[in-house]
Write an enzyme that holds these catalytic residues in place. Structure first.
Site, PDB file in Angstrom:
ATOM      1  N   ASP A  35       0.902  -1.147   0.000  1.00 49.09           N
ATOM      2  CA  ASP A  35       0.000   0.000   0.000  1.00 49.09           C
ATOM      3  C   ASP A  35       0.934   1.188   0.000  1.00 49.09           C
ATOM      4  O   ASP A  35       1.559   1.488   1.026  1.00 49.09           O
ATOM      5  CB  ASP A  35      -0.874  -0.010   1.264  1.00 49.09           C
ATOM      6  N   HIS A  36       1.060   1.855  -1.150  1.00 48.97           N
ATOM      7  CA  HIS A  36       2.160   2.826  -1.247  1.00 48.97           C
ATOM      8  C   HIS A  36       1.991   4.007  -0.281  1.00 48.97           C
ATOM      9  O   HIS A  36       2.947   4.717  -0.008  1.00 48.97           O
ATOM     10  CB  HIS A  36       2.379   3.282  -2.693  1.00 48.97           C
ATOM     11  N   HIS A  58      -5.669   2.598   1.186  1.00 48.80           N
ATOM     12  CA  HIS A  58      -4.960   3.791   1.661  1.00 48.80           C
ATOM     13  C   HIS A  58      -5.661   4.446   2.870  1.00 48.80           C
ATOM     14  O   HIS A  58      -5.035   4.743   3.880  1.00 48.80           O
ATOM     15  CB  HIS A  58      -4.844   4.840   0.549  1.00 48.80           C
TER      16      HIS A  58
HETATM   17  P1  NDP Z   1      -2.657  -1.314 -16.008  1.00 50.06           P
HETATM   18  O1  NDP Z   1      -4.115  -1.284 -16.324  1.00 50.06           O
HETATM   19  O2  NDP Z   1      -1.773  -0.356 -16.717  1.00 50.06           O
HETATM   20  O3  NDP Z   1      -2.181  -2.822 -16.233  1.00 50.06           O
HETATM   21  C1  NDP Z   1      -0.835  -3.257 -16.058  1.00 50.06           C
HETATM   22  C2  NDP Z   1      -0.534  -4.324 -17.078  1.00 50.06           C
HETATM   23  O4  NDP Z   1      -1.270  -5.486 -16.772  1.00 50.06           O
HETATM   24  C3  NDP Z   1      -0.936  -3.936 -18.491  1.00 50.06           C
HETATM   25  O5  NDP Z   1       0.073  -3.204 -19.141  1.00 50.06           O
HETATM   26  C4  NDP Z   1      -1.153  -5.288 -19.124  1.00 50.06           C
HETATM   27  O6  NDP Z   1       0.100  -5.819 -19.504  1.00 50.06           O
HETATM   28  C5  NDP Z   1      -1.658  -6.133 -17.972  1.00 50.06           C
HETATM   29  N1  NDP Z   1      -3.134  -6.221 -18.021  1.00 50.06           N
HETATM   30  C6  NDP Z   1      -4.008  -5.198 -18.107  1.00 50.06           C
HETATM   31  N2  NDP Z   1      -5.271  -5.656 -18.089  1.00 50.06           N
HETATM   32  C7  NDP Z   1      -5.193  -6.984 -17.984  1.00 50.06           C
HETATM   33  C8  NDP Z   1      -6.155  -8.010 -17.888  1.00 50.06           C
HETATM   34  N3  NDP Z   1      -7.457  -7.753 -17.912  1.00 50.06           N
HETATM   35  N4  NDP Z   1      -5.713  -9.281 -17.783  1.00 50.06           N
HETATM   36  C9  NDP Z   1      -4.412  -9.546 -17.757  1.00 50.06           C
HETATM   37  N5  NDP Z   1      -3.458  -8.600 -17.818  1.00 50.06           N
HETATM   38  C10 NDP Z   1      -3.833  -7.341 -17.921  1.00 50.06           C
HETATM   39  O7  NDP Z   1      -2.534  -1.173 -14.437  1.00 50.06           O
HETATM   40  P2  NDP Z   1      -1.605  -0.240 -13.591  1.00 50.06           P
HETATM   41  O8  NDP Z   1      -0.203  -0.374 -14.066  1.00 50.06           O
HETATM   42  O9  NDP Z   1      -2.225   1.106 -13.491  1.00 50.06           O
HETATM   43  O10 NDP Z   1      -1.761  -0.877 -12.144  1.00 50.06           O
HETATM   44  C11 NDP Z   1      -1.203  -2.118 -11.829  1.00 50.06           C
HETATM   45  C12 NDP Z   1      -1.529  -2.440 -10.388  1.00 50.06           C
HETATM   46  O11 NDP Z   1      -1.000  -1.433  -9.560  1.00 50.06           O
HETATM   47  C13 NDP Z   1      -3.033  -2.473 -10.089  1.00 50.06           C
HETATM   48  O12 NDP Z   1      -3.291  -3.487  -9.173  1.00 50.06           O
HETATM   49  C14 NDP Z   1      -3.307  -1.102  -9.469  1.00 50.06           C
HETATM   50  O13 NDP Z   1      -4.389  -1.133  -8.569  1.00 50.06           O
HETATM   51  C15 NDP Z   1      -2.008  -0.848  -8.740  1.00 50.06           C
HETATM   52  N6  NDP Z   1      -1.709   0.567  -8.563  1.00 50.06           N
HETATM   53  C16 NDP Z   1      -1.669   1.411  -9.633  1.00 50.06           C
HETATM   54  C17 NDP Z   1      -1.376   2.740  -9.449  1.00 50.06           C
HETATM   55  C18 NDP Z   1      -1.306   3.678 -10.595  1.00 50.06           C
HETATM   56  O14 NDP Z   1      -1.194   4.883 -10.331  1.00 50.06           O
HETATM   57  N7  NDP Z   1      -1.360   3.210 -11.837  1.00 50.06           N
HETATM   58  C19 NDP Z   1      -1.049   3.289  -8.109  1.00 50.06           C
HETATM   59  C20 NDP Z   1      -1.083   2.307  -7.060  1.00 50.06           C
HETATM   60  C21 NDP Z   1      -1.400   1.002  -7.295  1.00 50.06           C
HETATM   61  P3  NDP Z   1       0.264  -6.829 -20.747  1.00 50.06           P
HETATM   62  O15 NDP Z   1      -0.862  -6.547 -21.696  1.00 50.06           O
HETATM   63  O16 NDP Z   1       1.608  -6.475 -21.268  1.00 50.06           O
HETATM   64  O17 NDP Z   1       0.176  -8.170 -20.135  1.00 50.06           O
HETATM   65  C1  BG6 Z   2      -3.677   4.453  -6.398  1.00 47.86           C
HETATM   66  C2  BG6 Z   2      -5.026   4.485  -7.039  1.00 47.86           C
HETATM   67  O1  BG6 Z   2      -3.602   3.428  -5.454  1.00 47.86           O
HETATM   68  O2  BG6 Z   2      -3.435   5.691  -5.733  1.00 47.86           O
HETATM   69  C3  BG6 Z   2      -5.159   5.662  -7.972  1.00 47.86           C
HETATM   70  O3  BG6 Z   2      -5.208   3.278  -7.764  1.00 47.86           O
HETATM   71  C4  BG6 Z   2      -4.806   6.958  -7.284  1.00 47.86           C
HETATM   72  O4  BG6 Z   2      -6.482   5.737  -8.469  1.00 47.86           O
HETATM   73  C5  BG6 Z   2      -3.455   6.821  -6.602  1.00 47.86           C
HETATM   74  O5  BG6 Z   2      -4.760   7.998  -8.253  1.00 47.86           O
HETATM   75  C6  BG6 Z   2      -3.169   8.050  -5.748  1.00 47.86           C
HETATM   76  O6  BG6 Z   2      -1.856   7.973  -5.271  1.00 47.86           O
HETATM   77  P1  BG6 Z   2      -1.083   9.279  -4.805  1.00 47.86           P
HETATM   78  O7  BG6 Z   2       0.209   8.764  -4.301  1.00 47.86           O
HETATM   79  O8  BG6 Z   2      -0.971  10.153  -6.018  1.00 47.86           O
HETATM   80  O9  BG6 Z   2      -1.937   9.909  -3.768  1.00 47.86           O
END
Ligand code: NDP
Ligand code: BG6
Length: 510
Positions: free
Chosen positions: A193-194, A256
């Protein structure tokens, strides 16, 4: 040894970081910059490799360029060219489906090949950065392929970091925990949990327990309410596909915001040992009373943003964002009033809210104290006796402000709230490490203090799952609209007014 107790951890052994979901938003914006900033600070071992994993194949060179571009765009510091060149040759990409056992066997071959080159074994950090729907097959395949239980001397040579949300409800979280228990030892598992990696969140423990002035008043005798706000100006952007299945309660509150609540409400741990801290968080979470969901006494509010102005710019409504179905009833805002039924907090409402497309970005914990008896000041309008507030700003402008009543200068006795403020940047300068830098380093060092234990995640879900079920039944019934660029639906204001309170964050207290 705890992270807080041991700031100067030893450098980890040769390491291979494997990111699942490496083509995604999180890798580009947070993970790659964190890894390279750690490397720039020489906090990674001399021999450190990075393997990106994704369903669509990519050439190693393509992946290297993708990461370099991400660093140029998102790193908090400019990446040193010489350092990048050294690292570049240690970056690889492996294409394969997350539910294909064969792909994991190939991944193992790649790892063994690197170890052969090193003429030594390495520890592997598997970072699951995909949407939660594929956490299960990845964990299963790490177990089935044997990658989960690799050994290094007498200990495990594998660790796994699992992104949030940990499941989508109580049932799926339990299932994930079961798989983890079968496939891993808990010491190998880091549920991230960042928010726990943010500087100000960690210093919350220090403020509470390294100062003697707060503890005596940190309870129902002096505190009138606690408010936790995590508001964002951004909308769902390109993450509509993920977000619409998630919503504010799963995306922000379950993890969070609940963590901020647990750290604010918990009893002092007996030591800084990770388990002592987690035990106290669990006790606080367990004491929360199930919420009323229906009618006049409802303690939950949800909303969705419609078109509006954010920071002077026109913002589209949620239903018109990319990837959002027109019949969606996903909430982009949630507010709750929680009651912690224990000796310290009985009768003190804990209000929590989080939403997208709100009037400002702010993550704050505000502790509102009871007013003094209105014997000397307070009976007269002129005195406008404001409650004392302690506002802990997690971001932006990290710091702490204490609001006190003071006399304005002059012959007449008039009162005005004044602020005693501490700002991190003013005191300590800028350029503090990002949360992900600290957390990745801690995971490499095997320090779980700032990560979530399985039972914490389940307790949080057990409180929130009934809300999700109820909202799912109600569909749009009770889902309030709020214009983008405001502080959310009116129902959230009424939630507080019913108990004689109002939201502090966003209100001008000057
Ligand atoms: P994305 O939607 O960008 O997905 C990450 C990668 O997962 C994609 O590039 C794809 O890679 C693969 N993917 C996407 N959808 C699917 C699917 N339906 N089935 C299988 N693979 C899939 O997610 P994020 O990078 O935004 O987030 C990743 C994790 O981090 C999540 O659990 C999110 O809650 C968490 N998170 C994200 C934050 C953010 O700001 N983005 C902040 C904090 C937490 P490929 O097609 O190459 O396999
Ligand atoms: C992520 C959520 O965990 O936290 C995002 O998936 C959200 O929706 C993000 O934008 C917020 O993080 P921060 O560090 O910018 O407050």
């Amino acid at each position: 040894m705890s992270h807080l107790a041991n700031q100067e951890s030893a450098s980890p052994p040769a390491t291979i970081i494997v990111i699942f979901g490496a083509s995604g938003d999180l890798t580009a914006r947070k993970l790659a910059p964190a890894i390279f900033n750690l490397s720039q600070d020489q906090l990674l071992p001399e021999n450190c490799f990075l393997i990106g994993v994704g369903r669509s194949p990519m050439q190693d060179n393509e992946f290297r360029k993708y990461l370099k571009d991400s660093l140029d765009q998102y790193s908090r510091r400019k990446i040193d060219e010489e350092n990048w060149q050294k690292l570049e040759s240690n970056i690889f990409f492996h294409g394969g489906a997350y539910d294909d056992p064969n792909s994991f066997n190939q991944l193992e071959e790649l790892i063994l090949g690197l170890e052969k080159k090193l003429q030594n074994s390495a520890q592997c950090l598997f970072y699951i950065s995909t949407p939660p729907s594929v956490f299960e097959p990845i964990l299963e395949n790490l177990g089935e392929s044997g990658l989960a239980k690799r050994h290094h001397g007498s200990g495990f040579a594998s660790k796994v970091v699992i992104e949030k949300p940990f499941g989508k409800d109580l049932e799926s979280a339990r299932k994930l925990n079961n798989i983890i228990n079968q496939r891993f030892d808990e010491s190998q598992v880091f549920r991230i949990d960042h928010y726990l990696g943010k500087e100000t969140v960690q210093s919350l423990l220090v403020q509470r327990f390294a100062n003697s002035i707060f503890e005596p008043v940190w309870n129902r005798n002096y505190v009138s309410c606690v408010q936790i706000t995590v508001s964002e100006e951004i909308g769902v952007g390109k993450r509509g596909g993920y977000y619409d299945k998630s919503g504010a309660l799963r995306d922000m509150i379950q993890n969070h915001v609940m963590q901020l609540l647990a750290l604010t409400a918990m009893e002092p741990p007996s030591s800084l040992n990770p388990e002592s801290i987690r035990d106290e968080k669990v006790k606080a979470l367990k004491a929360i009373k199930p919420l009323s969901l229906k009618g006049q006494n409802s303690e939950v509010v949800r909303g969705v943003y419609t078109e509006g102005l954010v920071g002077g710019e026109k913002a589209t409504g949620y239903l018109n964002e990319d990837g959002i179905p027109e019949d969606s009833f996903t909430e982009t805002y949630a507010a709750l009033c929680l009651n912690i039924e224990n000796w310290r907090w009985k009768g003190v409402p804990f209000y929590m809210r989080s939403g997208k497309r709100l009037a400002g970005k702010a993550s704050e914990i505000a502790v509102q104290f009871k007013r003094p008896p209105g014997i000397l000041f307070g009976q007269d309008e002129r005195f406008s006796l404001a409650p004392n507030l302690l506002v802990i700003r997690i971001q932006p402008n990290e710091g702490v402000t204490l609001y006190l009543n003071s006399k304005t200068p002059g012959l007449e006795t008039k009162l005005q709230p004044i602020q005693l403020s501490f700002g991190y940047e003013t005191t300590f300068g800028s350029n503090t490490p990002e949360a992900y830098e600290r957390l990745i380093l801690d995971a490499l060092n095997g320090d779980g203090t700032l990560f979530i234990r399985g039972d914490e995640a389940e307790i949080s879900w057990s409180l929130l799952s009934p809300i999700l079920t109820y909202w799912n039944e109600q569909k749009t019934n009770g889902l309030e609209n709020y214009s983008a660029g405001t502080w959310g639906p009116v129902g959230a204001d009424k939630l507080l007014l019913a108990k004689g309170h109002e939201w502090i964050t966003g209100k001008d207290y000057k």
